[in-house]
Design a protein around this motif. Structure first.
Motif, PDB file in Angstrom:
ATOM      1  N   UNK A   1       0.819  -1.198   0.000  1.00 16.46           N
ATOM      2  CA  UNK A   1       0.000   0.000   0.000  1.00 16.46           C
ATOM      3  C   UNK A   1       0.861   1.258   0.000  1.00 16.46           C
ATOM      4  N   UNK A   2       1.983   1.183   0.699  1.00 16.00           N
ATOM      5  CA  UNK A   2       2.849   2.353   0.873  1.00 16.00           C
ATOM      6  C   UNK A   2       4.289   1.874   1.024  1.00 16.00           C
ATOM      7  N   UNK A   3       5.235   2.657   0.459  1.00 12.95           N
ATOM      8  CA  UNK A   3       6.659   2.327   0.570  1.00 12.95           C
ATOM      9  C   UNK A   3       7.409   3.485   1.213  1.00 12.95           C
TER      10      UNK A   3
ATOM     11  N   UNK B   1       3.555  -0.200   4.413  1.00 18.26           N
ATOM     12  CA  UNK B   1       2.277  -0.816   4.761  1.00 18.26           C
ATOM     13  C   UNK B   1       1.920  -1.843   3.691  1.00 18.26           C
ATOM     14  N   UNK B   2       1.458  -3.000   4.174  1.00 22.05           N
ATOM     15  CA  UNK B   2       1.142  -4.112   3.278  1.00 22.05           C
ATOM     16  C   UNK B   2      -0.204  -4.714   3.693  1.00 22.05           C
ATOM     17  N   UNK B   3      -1.093  -4.902   2.715  1.00 25.06           N
ATOM     18  CA  UNK B   3      -2.378  -5.541   2.975  1.00 25.06           C
ATOM     19  C   UNK B   3      -2.308  -7.001   2.532  1.00 25.06           C
ATOM     20  N   UNK B   4      -2.745  -7.886   3.425  1.00 25.71           N
ATOM     21  CA  UNK B   4      -2.752  -9.328   3.175  1.00 25.71           C
ATOM     22  C   UNK B   4      -4.190  -9.816   3.128  1.00 25.71           C
ATOM     23  N   UNK B   5      -4.470 -10.713   2.186  1.00 23.44           N
ATOM     24  CA  UNK B   5      -5.732 -11.444   2.170  1.00 23.44           C
ATOM     25  C   UNK B   5      -5.371 -12.906   2.362  1.00 23.44           C
TER      26      UNK B   5
ATOM     27  N   UNK C   1       5.284  -1.956   8.634  1.00 23.23           N
ATOM     28  CA  UNK C   1       6.602  -2.556   8.854  1.00 23.23           C
ATOM     29  C   UNK C   1       7.665  -1.531   9.209  1.00 23.23           C
ATOM     30  N   UNK C   2       8.660  -1.993   9.972  1.00 27.33           N
ATOM     31  CA  UNK C   2       9.865  -1.218  10.288  1.00 27.33           C
ATOM     32  C   UNK C   2      11.049  -2.175  10.168  1.00 27.33           C
ATOM     33  N   UNK C   3      12.194  -1.643   9.773  1.00 32.79           N
ATOM     34  CA  UNK C   3      13.361  -2.467   9.471  1.00 32.79           C
ATOM     35  C   UNK C   3      14.608  -1.929  10.162  1.00 32.79           C
ATOM     36  N   UNK C   4      15.429  -2.853  10.686  1.00 36.82           N
ATOM     37  CA  UNK C   4      16.758  -2.464  11.164  1.00 36.82           C
ATOM     38  C   UNK C   4      17.593  -2.112   9.933  1.00 36.82           C
ATOM     39  N   UNK C   5      18.568  -1.209  10.094  1.00 31.34           N
ATOM     40  CA  UNK C   5      19.394  -0.792   8.958  1.00 31.34           C
ATOM     41  C   UNK C   5      20.050  -1.972   8.251  1.00 31.34           C
TER      42      UNK C   5
ATOM     43  N   UNK D   1       3.227  -4.219  12.921  1.00 31.31           N
ATOM     44  CA  UNK D   1       2.038  -4.167  13.773  1.00 31.31           C
ATOM     45  C   UNK D   1       0.811  -3.939  12.887  1.00 31.31           C
ATOM     46  N   UNK D   2      -0.333  -4.380  13.392  1.00 28.12           N
ATOM     47  CA  UNK D   2      -1.604  -4.236  12.695  1.00 28.12           C
ATOM     48  C   UNK D   2      -2.002  -2.761  12.686  1.00 28.12           C
ATOM     49  N   UNK D   3      -2.340  -2.244  11.510  1.00 21.46           N
ATOM     50  CA  UNK D   3      -2.698  -0.829  11.370  1.00 21.46           C
ATOM     51  C   UNK D   3      -4.066  -0.546  11.990  1.00 21.46           C
TER      52      UNK D   3
END
Length: 150
Positions: free
Chosen positions: A41-43, A51-55, A69-73, A81-83
Motif C-alpha cells: 500500500x505504501x513504501x 504498509x502491506x495488505x494481506x488477504x 513494517x519497520x526495518x533495522x538498517x 504491527x496491525x494498522x
C-alpha cells in the motif's frame, strides 16, 4: 491482552537472502499457502514496504488486514504491527530477528502476538499459534533454500 509466542529455525542461506525473501511481499502467495493476495500500500523512500495488505484464507479462517513494517538498517530485524482491527484480529505485533551463523546459515526467530476479535479457548489458541508459526517458518525456509545462491 495478546500472548507472545516465539519460535526459531535454521535456514541454510545468508542473512541477506533470508531478508530479501521476507521483504518481497508481492511474492508471498507463491510460497505461503494461506496467503492469497498481497498489496504493498505504501513504501518508504528506500523502496521497502511501509504498509502491506494481506488477504488470507486458511480454510477455517479468512481475513484481510494491513500491517505496518519497520526495518533495522542491516535487516537483522523486521517488525510489524496491525494498522487497524480486522474481521478476526484486534491487534497483531510481530518480528523476524535474523542472526547470521558462523557456517553461513541464518537463525530466524519469529515472534508473534495476536489478540483475536473472536473468542477462542486458550488451549485452541495456543495450538493455532504454534501451527501458524511452524508453517510460516517451514515455508520461509523452503522458499529461501530453493532459490539459487546469488
Amino acid at each position: 491482552m495478546a500472548d507472545t509466542s516465539t519460535q526459531s529455525i535454521q535456514v541454510d542461506a545468508p542473512l541477506a537472502r533470508v531478508a530479501a525473501v521476507i521483504c518481497d511481499f508481492p511474492r508471498y502467495p507463491e510460497w505461503a499457502e494461506a496467503i492469497k493476495q498481497v498489496t504493498v500500500v505504501e513504501e518508504y523512500e528506500d523502496g521497502y514496504a511501509a504498509q502491506v495488505t494481506f488477504r488470507i484464507d486458511a480454510g477455517v479462517m479468512a481475513d484481510e488486514y494491513t500491517l505496518e513494517y519497520a526495518y533495522a538498517d542491516d535487516l537483522s530485524r523486521i517488525e510489524w504491527h496491525l494498522v487497524a482491527p480486522s474481521k478476526t484480529q484486534k491487534s497483531q505485533e510481530g518480528s523476524y530477528d535474523l542472526v547470521e551463523n558462523a557456517d553461513g546459515g541464518t537463525t530466524v526467530t519469529y515472534t508473534l502476538a495476536v489478540e483475536l476479535a473472536i473468542g477462542m479457548l486458550g488451549m485452541f489458541r495456543r495450538k493455532a499459534e504454534k501451527m501458524i508459526m511452524d508453517t510460516a517458518l517451514r515455508e520461509l525456509k523452503r522458499r529461501v533454500e530453493s532459490l539459487p545462491a546469488a
